[in-house]
Design a protein around this motif. Structure first.
Motif, PDB file in Angstrom:
ATOM      1  N   TYR A 185      29.409  70.331  74.527  1.00 57.83           N
ATOM      2  CA  TYR A 185      29.731  70.775  73.163  1.00 57.83           C
ATOM      3  C   TYR A 185      28.467  70.943  72.322  1.00 57.83           C
TER       4      TYR A 185
ATOM      5  N   LYS B 182      37.954  68.184  71.206  1.00 65.06           N
ATOM      6  CA  LYS B 182      37.718  68.493  72.619  1.00 65.06           C
ATOM      7  C   LYS B 182      37.988  67.279  73.505  1.00 65.06           C
TER       8      LYS B 182
ATOM      9  N   LEU C 194      34.069  67.903  68.264  1.00 65.09           N
ATOM     10  CA  LEU C 194      33.941  67.001  69.401  1.00 65.09           C
ATOM     11  C   LEU C 194      35.203  66.175  69.656  1.00 65.09           C
TER      12      LEU C 194
END
Length: 67
Positions: free
Chosen positions: A56, A24, A21
């Motif tokens: 995600y 990203k 996460l």
């Protein structure tokens, strides 16, 4: 071993929040940091980062509560 399960959980948390996460979010140009099983961003970026999180988590088939 009594410590194996907590260590496995810590590794999975790191994999999801830091390797997945956070990477990203930062690739999209947002400043963030993690705090345990949370990601902290500025209020101005909340909606954009929330969308990244939802996408995600859906991608990895992870169900959670986003506050």
């Amino acid at each position: 071993d009594d410590g194996a399960f907590p260590i496995m959980l810590q590794k999975k948390e790191s994999e999801i929040f830091i390797d997945g996460l956070m990477k990203k979010v930062k690739l999209r140009g947002y400043c963030c940091f993690t705090r345990h099983d949370s990601i902290v961003v500025s209020k101005n970026n909340e909606l954009a980062v929330r969308k990244i999180m939802e996408d995600y988590f859906r991608e990895i088939n992870y169900k959670c509560k986003i506050k």
